[in-house]
Structure formats: C-alpha cells, structure tokens
Design a protein around this motif. Structure first.
Motif, PDB file in Angstrom:
ATOM      1  N   GLU B 566      52.459  73.943   3.998  1.00  0.00           N
ATOM      2  CA  GLU B 566      52.835  72.730   3.264  1.00  0.00           C
ATOM      3  C   GLU B 566      52.873  71.599   4.266  1.00  0.00           C
ATOM      4  OE1 GLU B 566      56.205  72.999   0.475  1.00  0.00           O
ATOM      5  OE2 GLU B 566      56.117  75.157   0.851  1.00  0.00           O
ATOM      6  N   LEU B 567      52.270  70.477   3.935  1.00  0.00           N
ATOM      7  CA  LEU B 567      52.281  69.363   4.885  1.00  0.00           C
ATOM      8  C   LEU B 567      52.414  68.033   4.163  1.00  0.00           C
ATOM      9  CD1 LEU B 567      49.254  67.869   4.928  1.00  0.00           C
ATOM     10  CD2 LEU B 567      48.667  69.902   6.206  1.00  0.00           C
ATOM     11  N   ALA B 576      48.809  64.020   9.648  1.00  0.00           N
ATOM     12  CA  ALA B 576      49.203  65.150   8.802  1.00  0.00           C
ATOM     13  C   ALA B 576      50.302  65.913   9.525  1.00  0.00           C
ATOM     14  CB  ALA B 576      48.012  66.060   8.549  1.00  0.00           C
ATOM     15  N   ARG B 577      51.431  66.083   8.881  1.00  0.00           N
ATOM     16  CA  ARG B 577      52.584  66.707   9.528  1.00  0.00           C
ATOM     17  C   ARG B 577      52.991  67.960   8.747  1.00  0.00           C
ATOM     18  NH1 ARG B 577      56.420  65.724  13.186  1.00  0.00           N
ATOM     19  NH2 ARG B 577      55.199  63.974  13.968  1.00  0.00           N
ATOM     20  N   PRO B 578      52.751  69.152   9.306  1.00  0.00           N
ATOM     21  CA  PRO B 578      53.161  70.371   8.598  1.00  0.00           C
ATOM     22  C   PRO B 578      54.680  70.414   8.463  1.00  0.00           C
ATOM     23  CG  PRO B 578      51.737  70.876  10.476  1.00  0.00           C
ATOM     24  CD  PRO B 578      52.115  69.431  10.590  1.00  0.00           C
ATOM     25  N   VAL B 579      55.154  70.754   7.286  1.00  0.00           N
ATOM     26  CA  VAL B 579      56.607  70.856   7.102  1.00  0.00           C
ATOM     27  C   VAL B 579      57.065  72.300   6.930  1.00  0.00           C
ATOM     28  CG1 VAL B 579      57.008  68.524   6.260  1.00  0.00           C
ATOM     29  CG2 VAL B 579      56.372  70.306   4.648  1.00  0.00           C
ATOM     30  N   LYS B 580      56.165  73.169   6.465  1.00  0.00           N
ATOM     31  CA  LYS B 580      56.545  74.578   6.356  1.00  0.00           C
ATOM     32  C   LYS B 580      55.294  75.458   6.403  1.00  0.00           C
ATOM     33  CE  LYS B 580      59.224  77.923   3.788  1.00  0.00           C
ATOM     34  NZ  LYS B 580      60.238  78.193   2.781  1.00  0.00           N
ATOM     35  N   VAL B 581      55.380  76.519   7.161  1.00  0.00           N
ATOM     36  CA  VAL B 581      54.307  77.510   7.178  1.00  0.00           C
ATOM     37  C   VAL B 581      54.893  78.855   6.798  1.00  0.00           C
ATOM     38  CG1 VAL B 581      52.542  78.680   8.526  1.00  0.00           C
ATOM     39  CG2 VAL B 581      53.097  76.325   9.034  1.00  0.00           C
ATOM     40  N   THR B 582      54.269  79.514   5.854  1.00  0.00           N
ATOM     41  CA  THR B 582      54.652  80.877   5.515  1.00  0.00           C
ATOM     42  C   THR B 582      53.519  81.791   5.976  1.00  0.00           C
ATOM     43  OG1 THR B 582      55.847  80.054   3.604  1.00  0.00           O
ATOM     44  CG2 THR B 582      55.338  82.427   3.645  1.00  0.00           C
ATOM     45  N   ALA B 583      53.840  82.706   6.873  1.00  0.00           N
ATOM     46  CA  ALA B 583      52.825  83.608   7.431  1.00  0.00           C
ATOM     47  C   ALA B 583      53.147  85.027   6.976  1.00  0.00           C
ATOM     48  CB  ALA B 583      52.822  83.517   8.951  1.00  0.00           C
ATOM     49  N   GLY B 607      47.551  78.018  16.223  1.00  0.00           N
ATOM     50  CA  GLY B 607      46.623  77.725  15.130  1.00  0.00           C
ATOM     51  C   GLY B 607      46.860  76.338  14.551  1.00  0.00           C
ATOM     52  N   LEU B 608      48.122  75.923  14.470  1.00  0.00           N
ATOM     53  CA  LEU B 608      48.408  74.570  13.975  1.00  0.00           C
ATOM     54  C   LEU B 608      47.923  73.515  14.970  1.00  0.00           C
ATOM     55  CD1 LEU B 608      52.004  75.044  12.493  1.00  0.00           C
ATOM     56  CD2 LEU B 608      49.869  74.774  11.216  1.00  0.00           C
ATOM     57  N   GLY B 609      48.085  73.798  16.259  1.00  0.00           N
ATOM     58  CA  GLY B 609      47.560  72.885  17.270  1.00  0.00           C
ATOM     59  C   GLY B 609      46.042  72.751  17.160  1.00  0.00           C
ATOM     60  N   TYR B 610      45.397  73.898  16.990  1.00  0.00           N
ATOM     61  CA  TYR B 610      43.933  73.950  16.824  1.00  0.00           C
ATOM     62  C   TYR B 610      43.505  73.123  15.610  1.00  0.00           C
ATOM     63  CZ  TYR B 610      39.431  76.618  16.467  1.00  0.00           C
ATOM     64  OH  TYR B 610      38.126  77.033  16.414  1.00  0.00           O
ATOM     65  N   ALA B 611      44.302  73.199  14.546  1.00  0.00           N
ATOM     66  CA  ALA B 611      43.959  72.521  13.290  1.00  0.00           C
ATOM     67  C   ALA B 611      44.113  71.010  13.387  1.00  0.00           C
ATOM     68  CB  ALA B 611      44.847  73.055  12.165  1.00  0.00           C
ATOM     69  N   THR B 636      58.286  70.908  20.170  1.00  0.00           N
ATOM     70  CA  THR B 636      59.310  71.257  19.168  1.00  0.00           C
ATOM     71  C   THR B 636      59.251  70.304  17.973  1.00  0.00           C
ATOM     72  OG1 THR B 636      60.881  69.864  20.353  1.00  0.00           O
ATOM     73  CG2 THR B 636      60.949  72.218  20.846  1.00  0.00           C
ATOM     74  N   LEU B 637      58.890  69.061  18.245  1.00  0.00           N
ATOM     75  CA  LEU B 637      58.909  68.065  17.158  1.00  0.00           C
ATOM     76  C   LEU B 637      57.669  68.150  16.269  1.00  0.00           C
ATOM     77  CD1 LEU B 637      60.417  65.001  19.058  1.00  0.00           C
ATOM     78  CD2 LEU B 637      61.579  66.723  17.669  1.00  0.00           C
ATOM     79  N   ASP B 638      56.642  68.870  16.726  1.00  0.00           N
ATOM     80  CA  ASP B 638      55.440  69.039  15.898  1.00  0.00           C
ATOM     81  C   ASP B 638      55.508  70.285  15.039  1.00  0.00           C
ATOM     82  OD1 ASP B 638      53.834  66.830  17.041  1.00  0.00           O
ATOM     83  OD2 ASP B 638      54.009  68.011  18.874  1.00  0.00           O
ATOM     84  N   MET B 639      56.396  71.201  15.401  1.00  0.00           N
ATOM     85  CA  MET B 639      56.390  72.492  14.713  1.00  0.00           C
ATOM     86  C   MET B 639      57.232  72.457  13.448  1.00  0.00           C
ATOM     87  SD  MET B 639      54.362  74.626  15.919  1.00  0.00           S
ATOM     88  CE  MET B 639      54.974  76.041  14.999  1.00  0.00           C
ATOM     89  N   PRO B 640      56.663  72.972  12.369  1.00  0.00           N
ATOM     90  CA  PRO B 640      57.397  73.021  11.104  1.00  0.00           C
ATOM     91  C   PRO B 640      58.285  74.250  11.045  1.00  0.00           C
ATOM     92  CG  PRO B 640      55.234  73.960  10.796  1.00  0.00           C
ATOM     93  CD  PRO B 640      55.302  73.523  12.246  1.00  0.00           C
TER      94      PRO B 640
END
Lengths: 155, 701
Positions: B566-567, B576-583, B607-611, B636-640
C-alpha cells in the motif's frame, strides 16, 4: 590534546585534523566503531560526544578537545540494549550495530516508534529493514510494539 | 525443547552487539602495508604509457608482469584479467597496484596513464557480443499465439542496483610458511582459493583463505573478492609483508559488481476469459565488460521469466551481452527479480486489458501441484502459489481496499512470485558439496565453507545439528571458514546454505549419532579420542535436467510469495511512499523464526529500494552517483510498516522440511509497488520508479 574517552581522561599528540574514527581505532585500538562510508551518511561510526550521537568519520579530533567521547566499548557488553539486539536479531551482519546502538542511546525514556525512527534515521542498515531494530529499542524502553514493529505470524 | 523452530540465541550475537567481532579492517599484522589500486579512467581503449610521478622509496609496485601464473580471474570463463595488460574494457579497471606502510604517502602517489581511446559501447541492445544465450522452448508458442483470443505485448525495464553492504570489500594477504593466507570479507572462500591458484600457478601451492566477520554480502562478495584477494596476494608476495586492501565506499561502488540491468519483452496469448495460452518472452541482460557470472544469472532469470504460472506453450529466449561498463554480477535473486518484475507487471496489464480482476487472473493461472513449469518440471505438493495468494488477499482485505482507494492518493497492488532453491538443474549434483562434523572435548564442531554474512548460517546450522544429534545447542560450535581446515560445502549463494548444506549436516549428525553408540560426544571423546564425519550432498534422485534444451527439473523445490504494497503518492512531488507491506511467504519451514523473519524484512527493504529509490546513474561508463549521499537506500524514514506471514509447507528433501529463503523476498516488492502505481492509472513499466519517472508516465487509457 586532552579529552575524556569512555570515562577516562586521555592525552594524545596527533595531527589535529586526524579523523576521530582513526584516533579511536588506531591510537586506542577501539575497533568497535566501524567505517561504512567515510562521509557521514551511513552512521556506522556513530559515537557519543557529550551525549550526542555524531559520525566520528567526519569529525577532526581537535573538535573533541575537553569533550567526553563514548564508544560501544564503554557499554562493556552488559547493556540491556545489547542483549535485546541479540534476542530480537537486531544485528544480522553486525557492521551497523555498534553505531545503531550508540545512536539509540540518545533516545528519551518513553519513545514512540516515530521517535525511534527519527533517532535512527542517520544510521543505515542493509540487512534488517530496521523492524527488528525497532523491536529491540522499544522493548529496552519498555514501550509497546506498535504496528510496524509487531509480532510475526507462523500459520 | 527442540532447537529447530525456536529463536535460539545467535552464535555470533555477542560479538556483533559489543563491536568485538573482528571484520577485515579491524585486523592488523606486524609489518603490514596498505594497498591501493590504480584504475582506468576511460571506458574503452588501450594503454599507451604509464608514468610513476612519485618518490618510490618504501613502495611496492605491481603490474601484470608480476603475475606468476595466469592473469585471469578463474570463474566461469577466464576472460577478466587481474590487471590490465594493454586493453581497457571499462572504467575503474585495475591496472597497477601500489603498497606502502604510510597511508598518506600511498594516497598521495600520482600515476599518470595515457590512453588511445576507442568509442565505447554502452547500449546492450546494440551489442553484438553475446556472453550467453538461452532458449527454453516448451510446446509451440507460434501456433498457440495464432489461436489466442487476445494478445498482450509489453516491454519492461529494470536498472542497475548496488549492493551497499555496509562493510565495503576488503582483504589482508599474509605471507606464511612458503605460501600466503588471505583473511577477508568474502562469501565464497573456495571461489577465492580457486582464483588464487590460477593466478599463482604451481610456484605457490600453499594458499589458504580465511573468512573474517563479514559485514553483509547479498551476492556482492561472491565473485569480486577473488579480484581484491589476487591484488593483495601479488603485493604481499612481492613485498614479503602482509598487505591490507580495504576499499572506501566510492571505490567499492565504482569498481565492483552490480545487479544486471534488464530489458524484458513479453508477447502473451490468452483466451477471452483470462487463461494463458502462449507466453513468448525475450530477456536481455547487460553483462558489462567481462563474462563473470552472467551466464548463470541469465539462466536463473530465464527460468523464472514466465512467473509462477501455468502455460503449455512457452518460449523464453535470453541473452547476456557485453558493454563497456564494469561487469555486473551476483545480487540476491540472481536474475529473477528482473524477470519476475516484468512478468508480474505484464500480468497486471493483461488484467487491465481483459477487464479481469488482477487477483482473479492470478487465480486462473497460478501453478498448482501437478502443473508443469516453463522448463517442463512437474510440480510436487510443495507448490504453494495459491496458498500464499489467498492468504495475502484475505489478510490485507485486498479487494475492498482496492475499491476504496480509487480516486485517492492512496493505492494498493500485489505480486505473486516464486524462487528456486539451490543450484540450477544438475548444478548441485556437479558441485559435490561436502560438510563435516568433528568431535570436540565438549561437543561437536561444524566445519564447512559456508559463510555467515548476516543471515545466520552459524546459528541455523548449529540448530540442525543440535536436534539431529540430540545434544544441547551450547555444545555445538561452528568453525571459522578456513579453506585449509573445513570441508568445501560449495558457495554461500543461491538460497542453498540451509536447504543443501543444512541437509548434509543433518545427515552427518545422524551418522555421528550412530557412531557414538549412545555415548555423549564428550564421553566418546574421553574414551576414544577425536572422531570426524564427512558427507557429500546427494540431490533428490528424481531430478532430471538437460543443459542443452534447458528442460527438466530446474530446482528441487521452490519458495513462494505474495507481497501486497500500500502506498501514497504525493500529488505535487510524485514521490511514492509505501505505507504498508504485507509479505506472505512459504519456504518449507523456518529453522529459526526470528532469523527467517529478518530475511523477509531485509529482503523486502532491498526490494522497495530497488523499486523506488536506488538509481545508478552511469556517465561515460562509470557510476556517477557513487556515494551514499546520492545513491540512496531505504532509511528508517523510508520504510513502511511490515507485516510478515510465514506459511509452512515442508519440503521432504530439506533439513526438518526447510527450503531456501534468502533470495525469495527480493523478487516481490518491485512489481507490487509498480502494480499499485498502475492502479492509480499511471502507466509505469520500469524501475526505479523515481518521482521523475512517475511524473513522465502516461496515464492508462
């Protein structure tokens, strides 16, 4: 010049432009402070200067004259945050861990997850995605795990 | 209590938490010199002259003429020199080595090199030099396309990615007893040993490689350490003194390997109701200036290119080609993140064009036990594509959120992916990996070449041995990898360290237990002295693989994943800022749940960095943003928020049911991010999806 290193007064004669990290690692053999980038971006070399987290790779040693410098070695392995970094697997490869722990020490008594994220924003970790580090730090301060630092599910 | 399945204390936790663990740069030897590499400053041409413009007192200077054996890094092909002789093929190529005991003098030494420059080739689509081509043909794709109701085509692009292990590459070469030892930050000590034997030839038979604590690898310390180790050894042999070479961050980023950039083209035939009938896929990888590992990266990329889907008529054609850029190499996922990005974004576009819900399209086509993969492999009961998909959709309330977010700045997307564990095809059989257990006065010691690079090798292997032998976890120690003292368990790559090497250790423990005859290791040791058990890996006997047709059982098993991202998109900055990742990931069974979760969380972050963030800017064949100031990895501030779900579906061929895990989490985030952006109506088909790229995207008609 004189400064306090891990509670003891030390005197050294080096070029005042020498980086603090080189003085710590080479003059005093304190290799727990790591170098990841040499430009103050990754935070692996974080130490406390008068209680404030600072990247020791961009600080000339002359700047810590009369100041109090604290490195990971000062914790002596007995700090609860060190144990929590082990238990929560906040350390994977471990190269960012000393700097991460030193940066976390600057947190106040009841940090929120956002406080933790802000305090550690200058410390890069490539292994963990930070979540395990949040879990270690929040548990250390006795704070509840919020969404984003919560528990895993094995179904 | 069983060790396997519980999050026991890391074997190396205390050293890492106290800073006491010794990484390469923390170690010094008496009389040690420091080494420096003089590199090319043009991308293509020939050296005309080299001028040493400094006082040579106290310097050791090495060029290609000092190589006692063969001036070639012995990997898949022997085309890459340790030191340029005349022809320069890429920027930052090593030409000359200097060593001195004073780092300031070393850094100040000026070397002037003149070149005859040639026009460099940077565009892989214009390259005519093919390092490796692969055709995987199943059925008749041309006939199947002809009878399809609908054909959907698309081209997808992925960029370089830099590893950014926080400890840069570094080694120390130490002359000893008529030979030389390498102490270094390496993933694969036996690869380095092989390369050094080729470099040194028969004149220097006594070489050993010792892994120091390693501050991250991610594939980036798979092949390049052979180069650095070779350089340090040449300087050490010439000077007769220990030589340390530690790269600074800029040198590490400019000179060492990265993830292969890729261009993937899809032409897909479907029935009107969304069933795949034909997949025609073209894969192009930019290999850079030398072969290195490109053939195997291409191989894994191609095998995963059709995604976790069933389609009877499939053709996958891949090429890895030459360009005048530093060689690209191993990076977590090893070709699959590129091709799985392409197929997952393509599936989303198919859903858009057919007007089918993207989850439904995946339900129709996802692999089930009994289905055949693109290589014709019939999947067994350990295929979990549907299980991870349904779990992720349910857990995230995907359908409702997808509807709810329409027309807002928030969006949601998913990806379905898989990853083969272990070496491809006959690879594990050919590798003949070995592992060893040695009795100690207090318990047992694990002696393998498998390296701890953060993922938890020591701990996970010790857990397996603990339970298989039935002794306390504390009585199992793990030897530091030293090629003169441990068994060659193969490289620490390809999600094989738990599933393959762990399996050999499990079998060693069973054999040892039988030999102990009911005694504890300590009791046996007191009565009978030392005892060693060594075994070789036997892959499942049903594996059939044809290296010529590329058909058969590509991997003994696969891990399966579904990521939901979710972003939020900033309407002004296009950030684009991811707010939640469900893996949601299935990898057999976690040996150590906290370590396994760490692999998923860390791989998802990469993977989020790559994206979204990690863009390598190449200028005249060199990385222009080679600092951590302008090449940005997630902070830390980029990670959802991350929600990790580990599903179990044990693989009978793995230790305690475990499959490989390390690479799987890298495959999913990028397509899930882009598919979320597509749900906003943005026609993104490329990563990294930086604000500049998103701002320039067309809207989906």
């Amino acid at each position: 010049m004189k400064f306090t290193l891990n509670g003891e007064t030390r005197e050294i004669a080096v070029n005042p432009a020498t980086r603090l990290i080189d003085v710590l690692r080479e003059e005093f053999g304190l290799t727990g402070t790591k170098e990841g980038c040499g430009e103050g971006e990754c935070g692996a070399c974080t130490v406390l200067i008068d209680g404030e987290p600072v990247c020791s790779c961009i600080i000339p040693v002359s700047q810590v004259a009369s100041a109090e410098v604290t490195t990971i070695e000062w914790l002596n392995g007995g700090h609860p945050l060190q144990k929590l970094f082990m238990d929560e697997v906040g350390a994977q490869c471990g190269i960012c861990t000393p700097g991460m722990i030193m940066a976390a020490l600057s947190l106040g008594p009841a940090p929120t997850l956002d406080d933790v994220r802000t305090a550690l924003a200058g410390n890069l970790c490539r292994c963990t995605g930070y979540a395990a580090i949040y879990r270690a730090v929040l548990k250390w301060r006795g704070m509840p795990l919020e969404d984003g630092a919560g528990g895993a599910v094995v179904a | 209590m069983a060790a396997v399945g519980s999050s026991v204390a890391r074997k190396d936790g205390i050293g890492k938490a106290t800073g006491g663990a010794k990484y390469a740069d923390d170690i010094t030897f008496p009389g040690m010199l420091f080494g420096r590499t003089i590199r090319s400053t043009i991308p293509r041409g020939r050296i005309r002259s080299i001028e040493l413009d400094f006082d040579r007192t106290g310097f050791t200077i090495v060029d290609y003429r000092d190589v006692p054996g063969k001036n070639a890094v012995d990997l898949m092909s022997q085309d890459q020199p340790f030191l340029v002789e005349r022809e320069v093929r890429h920027m930052a190529e090593p030409i000359l080595l200097l060593a001195h005991e004073d780092r300031e003098k070393l850094a100040a030494a000026r070397v002037k090199i003149e070149y005859e420059e040639d026009t460099p080739l940077f565009d892989p689509e214009k390259s005519e030099q093919v390092f490796k081509s692969i055709d995987i043909v199943k059925g008749d794709v041309v006939a199947a396309l002809a009878r399809a109701d609908v054909i959907v085509e698309g081209t997808y692009r992925t960029g370089h990615q830099e590893h950014i292990y926080i400890e840069p590459n570094g080694v120390i070469a130490v002359p000893e007893d008529g030979g030389v030892a390498i102490h270094g930050s390496v993933q694969c000590p036996f690869y380095v040993l092989k390369a050094l034997r080729c470099l040194l030839g028969s004149a220097h038979p006594n070489v050993r490689v010792i892994q120091t604590e390693t501050g991250g690898g991610f594939g980036g310390k798979e092949e390049y350490p052979s180069m650095i180790a070779g350089h340090a050894v040449l300087l050490a042999l010439k000077s007769g003194r220990p030589v340390k070479i530690i790269y600074d961050r800029v040198e590490d980023m400019i000179a060492t390997t990265k993830r292969h950039p890729a261009i993937v083209r899809h032409r897909t035939g479907l029935t009107r109701d969304g069933r795949l009938v034909a997949m025609d896929i073209d894969v192009l990888f930019d290999g850079g200036a030398y072969v290195t590992l490109s053939p195997t990266v291409l191989s894994r990329g191609c095998i995963h290119a059709a995604g976790p889907y069933r389609c009877d008529d499939t053709r996958i054609q891949g090429r890895a080609v030459f360009t005048n850029t530093p060689p690209n190499g191993a990076f977590r996922g090893f070709g699959a993140p590129q091709t799985e990005f392409a197929v997952e974004v393509h599936m989303e576009r198919i859903a858009e064009q057919l007007g089918i819900d993207p989850v439904e399209l995946r339900r129709i086509n996802a692999l089930r036990p009994g289905d055949r993969t693109a290589t014709g492999q019939i999947l067994r009961d350990d295929c979990s594509a549907h299980m991870v998909l349904e779990a992720a959709v349910k857990r995230t309330d995907f359908a409702r959120k997808r509807e709810q977010y329409k027309g807002t700045n928030r969006t949601i997307g998913l990806s379905l992916f898989f990853h083969g564990a272990g070496f491809t095809g006959a690879g594990e059989r050919n590798l003949k990996s070995k592992a060893r257990l040695e009795l100690t006065p207090n318990g047992v010691r694990i002696a393998t070449g498998s390296t701890e690079i953060g993922q938890g090798t020591r701990t996970m292997h010790a857990q397996i041995v603990t339970d298989a032998l039935g002794i306390p976890y504390e009585d199992v120690e793990v030897a530091q990898p030293d090629t003169s003292k441990v068994a060659d368990s193969g490289p620490t790559v390809a999600s094989r360290t738990c599933m393959v090497v762990g399996k050999i250790l499990e079998e060693c423990a069973h054999e040892l237990k039988e030999k102990l005859g009911g005694l504890s290791p300590a009791e046996y040791y007191v009565r009978n002295g030392p005892l060693t058990v060594e075994r070789m890996y036997e892959p499942p006997d049903w594996i059939q693989w044809d290296d010529n047709t590329y058909l058969g059982d590509a991997y003994a098993t696969y891990g399966w994943g579904c990521d939901v991202v979710e972003l939020e998109l900033d309407p002004d900055t296009y950030e684009a800022r991811p707010v939640k990742v469900t893996a949601v990931q299935e990898f057999g069974r976690p040996i150590h749940p906290a370590l396994a979760r760490g692999q998923i969380e860390g791989g998802t972050a990469q993977g989020l960095g790559y994206a979204l963030l990690e863009r390598v800017v190449m200028r005249n064949g060199a990385m222009a943003n080679s600092t951590l100031t302008n090449y940005t990895i997630p902070t830390t501030l980029d990670m959802p928020e991350m929600d990790v779900v580990m599903l179990e579906n044990p693989y009978p061929g793995g230790p305690f049911g475990a499959k490989g895990l390390g690479e799987l989490p890298m495959d999913g985030p990028a397509p899930a991010v882009v598919n979320a952006l597509r749900h906003m109506g943005l026609d993104v088909r490329e990563i990294p999806a930086t604000p500049e790229l998103i701002a320039g995207c067309r809207t989906i008609a």
